[in-house]
Design a protein around this motif. Structure first.
Motif, mmCIF file in Angstrom:
data_model
loop_
_atom_site.group_PDB
_atom_site.id
_atom_site.type_symbol
_atom_site.label_atom_id
_atom_site.label_comp_id
_atom_site.label_asym_id
_atom_site.label_seq_id
_atom_site.Cartn_x
_atom_site.Cartn_y
_atom_site.Cartn_z
ATOM 1 N N ILE A 251 2.133 7.506 8.655
ATOM 2 C CA ILE A 251 1.433 7.557 9.937
ATOM 3 C C ILE A 251 1.947 8.693 10.805
ATOM 4 O O ILE A 251 1.163 9.394 11.462
ATOM 5 N N PHE A 252 3.249 8.916 10.837
ATOM 6 C CA PHE A 252 3.804 10.008 11.636
ATOM 7 C C PHE A 252 3.189 11.340 11.219
ATOM 8 O O PHE A 252 2.791 12.155 12.061
ATOM 9 N N ILE B 207 -3.615 2.394 13.286
ATOM 10 C CA ILE B 207 -3.241 1.019 12.939
ATOM 11 C C ILE B 207 -4.364 0.379 12.138
ATOM 12 O O ILE B 207 -4.132 -0.328 11.145
ATOM 13 N N TYR B 208 -5.604 0.642 12.554
ATOM 14 C CA TYR B 208 -6.747 0.102 11.820
ATOM 15 C C TYR B 208 -6.805 0.656 10.405
ATOM 16 O O TYR B 208 -7.281 -0.025 9.484
ATOM 17 N N CYS B 209 -6.349 1.887 10.215
ATOM 18 C CA CYS B 209 -6.317 2.451 8.859
ATOM 19 C C CYS B 209 -5.456 1.587 7.941
ATOM 20 O O CYS B 209 -5.825 1.314 6.792
ATOM 21 N N LEU C 29 -4.272 9.823 3.932
ATOM 22 C CA LEU C 29 -3.483 8.880 4.723
ATOM 23 C C LEU C 29 -3.706 7.449 4.245
ATOM 24 O O LEU C 29 -2.751 6.674 4.087
ATOM 25 N N MET C 30 -4.965 7.078 3.999
ATOM 26 C CA MET C 30 -5.248 5.718 3.534
ATOM 27 C C MET C 30 -4.678 5.473 2.143
ATOM 28 O O MET C 30 -4.198 4.368 1.845
ATOM 29 N N VAL D 215 3.225 -2.012 9.779
ATOM 30 C CA VAL D 215 2.562 -1.417 10.947
ATOM 31 C C VAL D 215 3.589 -0.941 11.967
ATOM 32 O O VAL D 215 3.557 0.206 12.426
ATOM 33 N N VAL D 216 4.513 -1.827 12.341
ATOM 34 C CA VAL D 216 5.496 -1.482 13.370
ATOM 35 C C VAL D 216 6.414 -0.362 12.899
ATOM 36 O O VAL D 216 6.764 0.541 13.665
ATOM 37 N N LEU D 217 6.808 -0.410 11.632
ATOM 38 C CA LEU D 217 7.685 0.629 11.094
ATOM 39 C C LEU D 217 7.033 2.003 11.205
ATOM 40 O O LEU D 217 7.708 3.002 11.490
#
Length: 486
Positions: free
Chosen positions: A434-435, A299-301, A377-378, A408-410
């Motif tokens: 993220i996944f 999440i911080y990413c 990822l970033m 974020v939530v998605l």
């Protein structure tokens, strides 16, 4: 015959106006019309002297008149229109917030809701190699436990997976490691014979149930959900089998062996009453610090990519006024890529500082692999942030925070919970950054099955390319909207 008003001078100005002018210039008194010539002369002389004294050459200073804003009360008529605007904005803003909370937050809550409903999607392997009385009740007990059970005898397992009897244990390990099943129950051969021998042969060793009933799994496959949501299915079977064993199986065996029980050591009889399954965690989750890079740290990413955009926004705006469009786009590509390169390094250094083992899977190269994975990822999540925030800055700047919450939530909703314990709608997570980042980091830190790395890295690279293709379009929309603004 017309007469001139004695109160007017040659230019037609009234005496009152002349008096105000003289007073403004600093003359104390303007002589009345009936004053003597000497008084008038003195007044003129005083005026001339005053004028000379305050002339620009002598430092004349003028006081500027200033309009001050008059403040008023909240219920004043002067702010009536503003109060109406406040009511409209209040209703609209709370409607927007309600829609955000009820829709986006529900996506995250839904990933945790009613997990038992999806137990039928949990694949569990049971291989019963013993064919005696001890293992006979297991198939019927398995039918009462939730989960998608695949039950095999020794012969059917060999036939289905084309292995020999000596390869059964190795094949079970392979199936669990390759994530074909979440866990397995392996009942070793001769369990019944060894139990009976321990109760009728005085020289036999006590029966050790954990050597014949083995639960096999990898908690590293899902560090936060496996032991809390999936492993209890196997322990439920263990509890039911223990009750059946103590009430039916063991009493029946001891009744048949009643003549020989007096000749065996008491420890053998006591040990026969203990029925426990052994637990073999092939890829254990044994360091809670890993929850940083595997969960909350991701999440911080996303947030870090947002912060770097805010920090460099003034520089972007300054260059936008001086660079040609192709050079501006190239500049944005390069500065973002360099920023993410260093941000990902700092992100990995935090885990290194807290002694996270980067060498479990790739040895000394583990840190470099994790760094490059974090960089990709970033770039994937950050590029999407830059595109959307550029559009929102042009069309609806105040909704930038809405996008960040949604993004974020998605991403985290399908990433922090196993796909087999959520609704099929969460399968969209397979194409999100993220996944796939979680999948990569679990391989690096926990040495789980690496067979999905190709898909994981492929999705991240696809996001990077897509973001780079869309950025010029987003920048064009921003520039067009900026020109239209007054």
């Amino acid at each position: 015959m017309s007469t001139q008003n004695p109160m007017n001078d040659e230019s037609g100005s009234s005496y009152g106006e002349h008096h105000e002018f003289m007073a403004a210039m600093g003359v104390d008194r303007v002589p009345e019309s009936g004053s003597s010539n000497s008084e008038k002369a003195g007044s003129v002389s005083g005026f001339n002297g005053q004028y000379k004294q305050e002339s620009p050459e002598n430092g004349l200073q003028r006081k500027e008149s200033r309009l001050e804003r008059v403040m008023t009360g909240f219920f004043s008529e002067r702010v009536r229109d503003v109060r109406k605007k406040l009511i409209t904005q209040f209703l609209f803003n709370h409607l927007a917030l309600a829609l955000l909370i009820l829709s986006v937050f529900s996506l995250y809550w839904g990933a945790m809701y009613d997990k038992p409903r999806y137990f039928h999607k949990i694949k569990i392997l049971a291989v019963i190699q013993d064919d005696g009385a001890v293992s006979q009740p297991l198939p019927s007990l398995i039918d009462t436990v939730p989960g998608h059970w695949h039950v095999y005898s020794s012969s059917s397992f060999q036939e289905n997976y084309h292995v020999s009897e000596s390869q059964i244990d190795t094949q079970i390990t392979k199936l669990i490691h390759e994530q074909k099943f979440w866990m397995s129950l392996n009942v070793k051969p001769n369990a019944t014979n060894v139990l009976i021998d321990s109760l009728q042969n005085s020289s036999a060793q006590p029966f050790n149930s954990s050597a014949f009933f083995e639960m096999f799994f990898e908690s590293g496959r899902d560090p936060t959900n496996f032991k809390s949501s999936i492993l209890p299915l196997m322990t439920e079977l263990e509890a039911k089998y223990q009750a059946t064993y103590s009430s039916k199986i063991l009493p029946q065996i001891m009744t048949n062996l009643s003549d020989s029980l007096a000749n065996v050591p008491s420890v053998n009889v006591a040990q026969a009453g203990s029925m426990l399954f052994s637990q073999v965690d092939y890829r254990p989750f044994d360091n809670f610090v890993l929850l940083g890079p595997l969960q909350v740290g991701l999440i911080y990413c996303i947030l870090l990519t947002f912060f770097q955009l805010l920090l460099f926004a003034p520089m972007h705006a300054e260059f936008a006024q001086k660079l040609k469009v192709p050079h501006m786009i190239l500049y944005r590509y390069l500065i973002a890529t360099i920023n993410y390169f260093f941000l990902s390094l700092f992100f990995c250094l935090v885990s290194l500082a807290f002694q996270v083992d980067y060498g479990r899977t790739y040895g000394r190269s583990g840190f470099l692999v994790a760094w490059m994975a974090s960089w990709l990822l970033m770039m994937a999540v950050g590029g999407a942030n830059e595109n959307m925030l550029t559009l929102l800055a042009a069309l609806a700047p105040r909704f930038s925070g809405f996008w960040m919450i949604f993004w974020v939530v998605l991403n985290i909703s399908p990433s922090f919970y196993p796909m087999d314990l959520v609704n099929n709608v969460y399968r969209y997570g397979y194409i999100l950054p993220i996944f796939n980042g979680v999948g990569i980091f679990r391989v690096i830190f926990l040495n789980i099955y690496p067979g999905h790395l190709g898909r994981n890295f492929g999705v991240l690279c696809a996001w990077i390319v897509l973001n780079m293709l869309l950025f010029p379009l987003c920048a064009k929309v921003f520039a067009t909207q900026k020109k239209r603004r007054p």
